[in-house]
Design a protein around this motif. Structure first.
Motif, PDB file in Angstrom:
ATOM      1  N   HIS A 114      44.284  46.801  37.170  1.00 60.25           N
ATOM      2  CA  HIS A 114      44.983  45.797  36.834  1.00 60.25           C
ATOM      3  C   HIS A 114      45.908  46.285  35.460  1.00 60.25           C
ATOM      4  O   HIS A 114      47.139  45.992  35.244  1.00 60.25           O
ATOM      5  CB  HIS A 114      44.115  44.854  36.709  1.00 60.25           C
ATOM      6  N   ASP A 277      45.210  42.513  42.272  1.00 61.30           N
ATOM      7  CA  ASP A 277      45.752  43.515  41.096  1.00 61.30           C
ATOM      8  C   ASP A 277      46.228  44.299  42.123  1.00 61.30           C
ATOM      9  O   ASP A 277      46.517  45.100  42.858  1.00 61.30           O
ATOM     10  CB  ASP A 277      44.594  43.759  41.064  1.00 61.30           C
ATOM     11  N   ASP A 279      44.819  47.369  42.875  1.00 64.28           N
ATOM     12  CA  ASP A 279      43.808  48.329  43.049  1.00 64.28           C
ATOM     13  C   ASP A 279      43.343  47.257  44.514  1.00 64.28           C
ATOM     14  O   ASP A 279      42.440  47.334  45.882  1.00 64.28           O
ATOM     15  CB  ASP A 279      43.242  49.113  43.049  1.00 64.28           C
ATOM     16  N   ARG A 282      40.946  42.046  43.271  1.00 61.34           N
ATOM     17  CA  ARG A 282      40.318  40.994  42.540  1.00 61.34           C
ATOM     18  C   ARG A 282      41.875  40.104  42.974  1.00 61.34           C
ATOM     19  O   ARG A 282      41.945  41.047  43.789  1.00 61.34           O
ATOM     20  CB  ARG A 282      41.261  41.333  40.998  1.00 61.34           C
TER      21      ARG A 282
END
Ligand code: VG1
Ligand code: CO
Length: 542
Positions: A114, A277, A279, A282
């Motif tokens: 993030h 996020d 990657d 999240r």
């Protein structure tokens, strides 16, 4: 093949944190920095000969260059095969799945999650093991040791490879498979969830906005939500990954996903809002006019998971990180399954998932996931929510109200104080530690301390121990404050203060800040945070 041995000197700041090595991008671009760390990883895992790895990242600045370097070092270490996402892209959960799906020996994931991307922002690299999960603390310790001892590394003398077309190629005797980053992952999602029910939900007029925040979930969300599940085009916004995430901060919380929050609180709100996020591990879930805190989302997903095919026979147990609220504990109790409390970071869930002792895991930092991979999984959480809404024919707000009615509400907030001078943050933590024995019985802001400790964990599966994982202060009446220092920041120290107040029967719709005011005041008084750090207000409240 020609392998060149390059002599190098150790960098003394290559200690992996909560989730791999995370630094300023420019630090990673210093000659030998990335190479040293990758070579040290090969040393720590006992070499690469004959092994298969998965490789990909979230597409941030330096992703492509880093991938080329890792490929050449893998080839020099005799790796047999590397599976790379097309264009160098793989979400973290998709990488975890690919490792498991192909029985690979591990994987390299390039991301600072993030944190913002760009030459003046952040970059990161983590190694995942053969179970698909983040390297254990034992392995990261070995990697760190190897980074300190390194004197040279081997790298194959080959040209860069083209990663933009799906297909197979060879470099220096190593096979490279460039794969569609989405396909295997979306097949897995189709196995877990009732896609027909979700398709019917959208066909019936259910509306949604998914904000991919210019990060890696764009291609996944477009394919799965719009192409496969029939959500109208335009449901996914900011869906094209960019190297600097549109100059944004790809952190799905009410602060950084403010546009989405504003929409969801307005008259024109769709039925559900969601975001992921950098990657893709999240998630943020928002209903019309109501935000679902991540700790609550974990509890609500666990309580309702049986509505999705993959979990129809129930769950074996739940695990949550220590700072995550106790909402999930109440669900575990009601289901008659165990609830484990682990240190912060997904790596601590791996042994429990591998041993089949838990099915669902989560963290207050917007991470939820299950035994389908060994990472938290943003889109998985969104799809499970959709599956539950379809199966129960309820709104997000309806599920939330029903949950609080049944289990009570754990009011919750996290306050982050960022880029604090490290010495000051350490001083505050030390000050807290000296008080632990004296705190019980003291009254602060009208709340009586019942217990205070420095969280320590012994892994129930492999016996590994982790000490000093955060200061917990419990108060009479169901309040708790937790202090810990972040292990993912790249500048100074970030103090995280986690606040919680349980309300059983009573008002479940009060303003969060009001309910948490007493525990916040008590925590600030005990820690002397303002006096020690010179900070009177947090930088971010989630
Ligand atoms: C933070 C979160 C933690 C999460 C970690 C990695 O760590 O608090 O819950 O597992 O980030 O998530 P810390 O040490 O800064 O508190 V991610 O999506 O950044 O890989
Ligand atoms: Co992440």
């Amino acid at each position: 093949m020609t392998v060149t041995t390059i002599s190098t000197t150790a960098f003394d700041h290559q200690k992996p944190g909560t989730s791999g090595l995370r630094k300023k991008t420019r630090a990673f671009m210093v000659p030998h920095y990335l190479e040293n760390y990758v070579a040290a990883t090969f040393t720590a895992i006992g070499g690469g000969a004959g092994k298969c790895f998965v490789l990909g990242g979230d597409g941030r600045f330096f992703n492509r260059e880093a991938i080329q370097t890792i490929l050449k070092i893998a080839a020099a270490h005799g790796a047999a095969r590397v599976i790379v996402g097309q264009g160098g892209l793989l979400s973290t959960p998709a990488a975890s799945h690919l490792i498991r799906h192909h029985g690979a020996d591990g994987g390299f994931i390039l991301s600072a999650s993030h944190n913002p991307g760009g030459i003046d922002a952040d970059f990161g690299l983590k190694f995942n093991a053969a179970n698909g999960g983040p390297a254990s603390e034992a392995l990261t310790a070995k990697i760190h040791e190897a980074t300190l001892a390194i004197q040279s590394y081997d790298i194959a003398d080959v040209d860069d490879v083209n990663l933009d077309n799906i297909g197979q190629m060879q470099i220096a005797g190593m096979r490279i498979d460039v794969v569609d980053p989405v396909a295997d992952y979306s097949d897995l999602m189709a196995e877990l969830f009732d896609f027909d029910a979700i398709r019917a939900l959208f066909a019936g007029g259910f509306t949604m906005r998914f904000d991919a925040m210019h990060a890696v979930t764009g291609p996944y969300a477009h394919r799965i939500l719009e192409d496969i599940l029939g959500a109208p085009k335009g449901t996914v916004v900011n869906g094209i990954p960019s190297e600097d995430f549109g100059k944004g901060h790809p952190d799905p919380n009410p602060i950084w996903a403010k546009d989405l929050m504003d929409l969801m609180m307005s008259d024109t709100a769709p039925d559900m809002g969601a975001a992921s996020d950098g990657d893709g591990d999240r998630n943020m879930i928002v209903g019309k006019g109501t935000y679902i805190t991540p700790s609550d989302s974990l509890a609500m997903l666990a309580a309702n998971a049986h509505h999705a095919p993959a979990y129809k026979d129930g769950i074996a147990g739940i695990a949550r990180s220590m700072p995550t609220s106790a909402a999930a504990d109440r669900v575990a109790e009601a289901l008659g399954v165990p609830c484990f409390e682990t240190p912060t970071g997904w790596k601590f869930f791996g042994t429990l998932l591998d041993a089949g002792r838990v099915t669902i895991c989560g963290e207050e930092s917007a991470g939820t996931g299950s035994h389908h991979v060994r990472e938290k999984d943003g889109l998985w959480a969104v799809l499970l929510w959709l599956n539950i809404l379809a199966a129960r024919d309820m709104t997000v707000a309806g599920v939330q109200a029903d949950h609080w009615q049944r289990f009570g509400r754990n009011y919750y907030a996290r306050h982050d104080y960022e880029a604090v001078e490290t010495a000051r943050a350490d001083k505050m933590m030390a000050h807290l530690r000296t008080q632990l024995d004296d705190l019980p019985g003291q009254v602060h802001a009208g709340l009586t301390v019942t217990k205070a400790d420095d969280f320590a964990y012994t892994d129930p599966v492999d016996g590994a121990t982790s000490a000093a994982q955060g200061i917990r202060i419990f108060f009479e009446g169901g309040a708790r404050a937790v202090f810990r220092l972040s292990g993912t920041g790249t500048e100074g120290a970030t103090i995280r203060l986690y606040l919680e107040q349980f309300v059983g029967e009573g008002d479940h719709a009060a303003p969060v800040a009001d309910v948490l005011e007493a525990v916040r005041t008590a925590a600030l008084e005990i820690s002397a945070l303002a006096e020690t750090t010179g900070r009177s207000v947090p930088d971010v409240e989630t």
